[in-house]
Motif scaffolding. Structure first.
Motif, PDB file in Angstrom:
ATOM      1  N   SER A 106     131.976  77.227  -3.717  1.00  0.00           N
ATOM      2  CA  SER A 106     131.025  78.311  -3.969  1.00  0.00           C
ATOM      3  C   SER A 106     129.586  77.822  -4.110  1.00  0.00           C
ATOM      4  CB  SER A 106     131.439  79.096  -5.207  1.00  0.00           C
ATOM      5  OG  SER A 106     131.370  78.268  -6.341  1.00  0.00           O
ATOM      6  N   TYR A 107     129.352  76.605  -4.542  1.00  0.00           N
ATOM      7  CA  TYR A 107     127.981  76.172  -4.760  1.00  0.00           C
ATOM      8  C   TYR A 107     127.153  76.089  -3.480  1.00  0.00           C
ATOM      9  CZ  TYR A 107     129.528  71.403  -3.674  1.00  0.00           C
ATOM     10  OH  TYR A 107     130.033  70.303  -3.067  1.00  0.00           O
ATOM     11  N   PRO A 108     127.667  75.735  -2.289  1.00  0.00           N
ATOM     12  CA  PRO A 108     126.804  75.790  -1.097  1.00  0.00           C
ATOM     13  C   PRO A 108     126.395  77.229  -0.748  1.00  0.00           C
ATOM     14  CG  PRO A 108     128.592  74.279  -0.685  1.00  0.00           C
ATOM     15  CD  PRO A 108     128.889  74.990  -1.985  1.00  0.00           C
ATOM     16  N   ARG A 109     127.289  78.197  -0.968  1.00  0.00           N
ATOM     17  CA  ARG A 109     126.916  79.588  -0.716  1.00  0.00           C
ATOM     18  C   ARG A 109     125.788  80.009  -1.651  1.00  0.00           C
ATOM     19  NH1 ARG A 109     132.311  82.621  -1.137  1.00  0.00           N
ATOM     20  NH2 ARG A 109     133.101  80.624  -1.766  1.00  0.00           N
ATOM     21  N   LEU A 110     125.843  79.555  -2.888  1.00  0.00           N
ATOM     22  CA  LEU A 110     124.783  79.849  -3.842  1.00  0.00           C
ATOM     23  C   LEU A 110     123.471  79.221  -3.377  1.00  0.00           C
ATOM     24  CD1 LEU A 110     124.032  81.141  -6.520  1.00  0.00           C
ATOM     25  CD2 LEU A 110     124.683  79.020  -7.645  1.00  0.00           C
ATOM     26  N   SER A 111     123.535  78.009  -2.832  1.00  0.00           N
ATOM     27  CA  SER A 111     122.332  77.336  -2.319  1.00  0.00           C
ATOM     28  C   SER A 111     121.735  78.108  -1.148  1.00  0.00           C
ATOM     29  CB  SER A 111     122.658  75.914  -1.872  1.00  0.00           C
ATOM     30  OG  SER A 111     123.083  75.152  -2.967  1.00  0.00           O
ATOM     31  N   CYS A 141     118.076  79.768  -1.090  1.00  0.00           N
ATOM     32  CA  CYS A 141     117.103  79.473  -0.033  1.00  0.00           C
ATOM     33  C   CYS A 141     116.613  80.753   0.637  1.00  0.00           C
ATOM     34  CB  CYS A 141     117.706  78.543   1.017  1.00  0.00           C
ATOM     35  SG  CYS A 141     117.903  76.862   0.418  1.00  0.00           S
ATOM     36  N   LEU A 142     117.528  81.682   0.906  1.00  0.00           N
ATOM     37  CA  LEU A 142     117.140  82.952   1.510  1.00  0.00           C
ATOM     38  C   LEU A 142     116.217  83.737   0.589  1.00  0.00           C
ATOM     39  CD1 LEU A 142     120.447  84.126   3.216  1.00  0.00           C
ATOM     40  CD2 LEU A 142     118.335  83.405   4.336  1.00  0.00           C
ATOM     41  N   LEU A 143     116.513  83.730  -0.689  1.00  0.00           N
ATOM     42  CA  LEU A 143     115.669  84.418  -1.660  1.00  0.00           C
ATOM     43  C   LEU A 143     114.269  83.797  -1.700  1.00  0.00           C
ATOM     44  CD1 LEU A 143     115.373  86.542  -3.890  1.00  0.00           C
ATOM     45  CD2 LEU A 143     116.167  84.820  -5.504  1.00  0.00           C
TER      46      LEU A 143
END
Length: 158
Positions: free
Chosen positions: A12-17, A21-23
């Motif tokens: 899950s942590y790469p999806r959070l990254s 980044c998108l934000l």
């Protein structure tokens, strides 16, 4: 649970990254115009150079000279501009309610800070007799340094 893991094998942590980044990218894109303006103003202040677009010319058409003079004087009194030219009788042809109309109008050329264009436009719309007043601006480019100094000093609050 195995099915979910099979479809999304990444922790899950790469999806959070990616979301972070998108934000950050979205916030950067939304604030870019403001940050660019601030950086150009800082550059201008430090170097003493003129940044194109710091000042603008606002065009406003009025139905007669009396209204044009009243608007011009109030704009100057409110320090919304440094100078207003009143150009005599322009012939205007335009579409209104599906028909071609023709009128004689007086044009105001208003020299102001670009940062004041919104306030100036709001004021003109509030007092102008036309249902939809013509108010638009163009940024000044290649401004003479002495004229620029006068513009700046003329709009300062005392």
């Amino acid at each position: 649970m195995d099915r979910l893991g099979a479809r999304c094998p990444l922790p899950s942590y790469p999806r959070l990254s990616v979301l972070t980044c998108l934000l950050l990218l979205t916030v950067s894109l939304l604030t870019y115009p403001m940050l660019r303006t601030l950086s150009l103003q800082l550059h201008s202040a430090v170097t003493g150079s003129y940044v194109s677009g710091t000042y603008s010319i606002v065009f406003v058409n009025c139905p007669n000279e009396h209204i044009a003079r009243d608007i011009a004087r109030t704009i100057l009194d409110k320090k919304l501009a440094a100078s207003v030219n009143i150009l005599p009788k322009a012939s205007s042809l335009y579409f209104w309610n599906g028909e071609i109309e023709e009128a004689t109008e007086i044009t105001l050329l208003i020299k102001t800070k670009t940062s004041k264009v919104h306030m100036l436009s709001s004021y003109v719309r509030s007092v102008h007799p036309f249902e939809i007043p013509e108010v638009f601006s163009l940024p000044m480019d290649q401004v003479d340094v002495h004229y620029l100094k006068w513009l700046k000093e003329s709009m300062e609050e005392h």
